[in-house]
Design a protein around this motif. Structure first.
Motif: not given
Length: 337
Positions: A275, A283, A304
């Protein structure tokens, strides 16, 4: 190309050979002021998300993202670890100077082990019957690695088991938790972050190697199921280096973009999730040792969270914690692989 569907708050795109729109729906806002850690319990199909040092709770969801319970009075709940038979969850209480024990059938606290005044246990990892905890309240080089021995009754606690290693604050820990080691302790968020690799010999840590190769501002680490490879994420780099755990020598890297935030190897060692906190490509999923990602996911609104990735068993689901900025209230997204 495998398709990935997602439960998410914003638009999520799956990019393979061509851009493909994945299923997009509302994510699960967890009602926590911040994010500490996440752990997946496949035995009960539950996900546990802690609120971090400035929170007092853990939110429990099912594998569809529905909130099943909020467990309160978990003061500064951060790191978590499951026991070997998946009947108990251990929780580091960074604001409670203790490690609590949650029964996974009732979702109630059944025990609490004090770790000492102003120890601030923060990060957890397990090897065998040992629950290891990174402890340290302040940025004053008093951080260390402690051990909760669950094989004896009552369980015993020891702090500062890291030998000659020095940590500015509580180190983050990584292990192959169903093996007898190794344990890797790493200093977070420093201009030069050092990782220490240990074997576990007769319940004691034996230093094997140390290295500052992961770079500055380390934020996350993970160890594969064999205990042979360490994966790292450092904010100062634009890749995710891997190291063997015997001597911390390099074993490749995955160049993905700026600001790495999280790394997680699937329990079966088949996939590596990476991430980053960039506007796109948040991702990426690789096969370990792969040249190109097998899937790439763009989350267009949130980013993230640091240490915000976790897999289910057999890599059927990837759980992602996102936040609006680099911190703040967490949202859970579930990606079906």
């Amino acid at each position: 190309m495998r398709r990935i569907s997602a439960v998410c708050a914003g638009t999520l795109l799956l990019l393979g050979m061509t851009a493909t729109a994945a299923h997009a729906a509302e994510g699960t806002p967890l009602g926590l002021p911040g994010y500490g850690a996440m752990i997946v319990d496949d035995e009960h199909s539950l996900v546990f998300v802690s609120g971090g040092p400035s929170s007092n709770g853990i939110v429990v969801t099912d594998f569809d993202g529905r909130v099943r319970k909020t467990i309160g009075k978990q003061y500064g709940a951060t790191g978590m670890a499951l026991n070997a038979d998946r009947t108990k969850l251990y929780v580091a209480l960074a604001a409670g100077d203790a490690i609590s024990v949650i029964d996974l059938n009732t979702l109630r606290e059944i025990d609490r082990h004090p770790t000492g005044t102003r120890t601030c246990p923060t990060h957890l990892a397990r090897t065998g019957d040992n629950i290891w905890f990174g402890h340290g309240c302040d940025d004053n080089w008093t951080g260390g690695v402690g051990r909760l021995d669950t094989a004896v009754s009552p369980a015993t606690v020891q702090t500062s088991q890291q030998g000659d290693a020095r940590f500015l604050r509580a180190p983050v820990l990584a292990s192959a938790d169903d093996a007898d080691g190794p344990l890797v302790a790493s200093q977070l968020a420093m201009s030069r972050s050092t990782s220490w690799a240990y074997t576990v010999d007769d319940n004691a840590l034996v230093s094997k190697a140390s290295s500052d190769a992961p770079g500055s501002n380390l934020v996350d680490t993970d160890v594969d199921a064999t205990g042979e490879l360490l994966y790292t994420a450092s904010r100062s780099t634009n890749d995710f280096p891997a190291y063997e755990t015997t001597g911390l020598t390099g074993r490749g890297a995955y160049r993905v973009g700026n600001h790495p935030a999280a790394v997680s190897i699937s329990p079966d060692d088949q996939y590596l999730a990476l991430g980053i906190q960039n506007p796109g490509n948040d991702v990426l999923i690789y096969e370990p040792g792969g040249v190109l990602p097998v899937n790439r996911l763009d989350i267009t609104e949130d980013v993230v969270a640091l240490r915000g990735l976790a897999w289910s068993e057999y890599a059927t689901k990837l759980f992602v914690i996102t936040v609006v900025t680099s911190s703040g209230p967490p949202t859970l997204r579930i990606i079906d692989i």
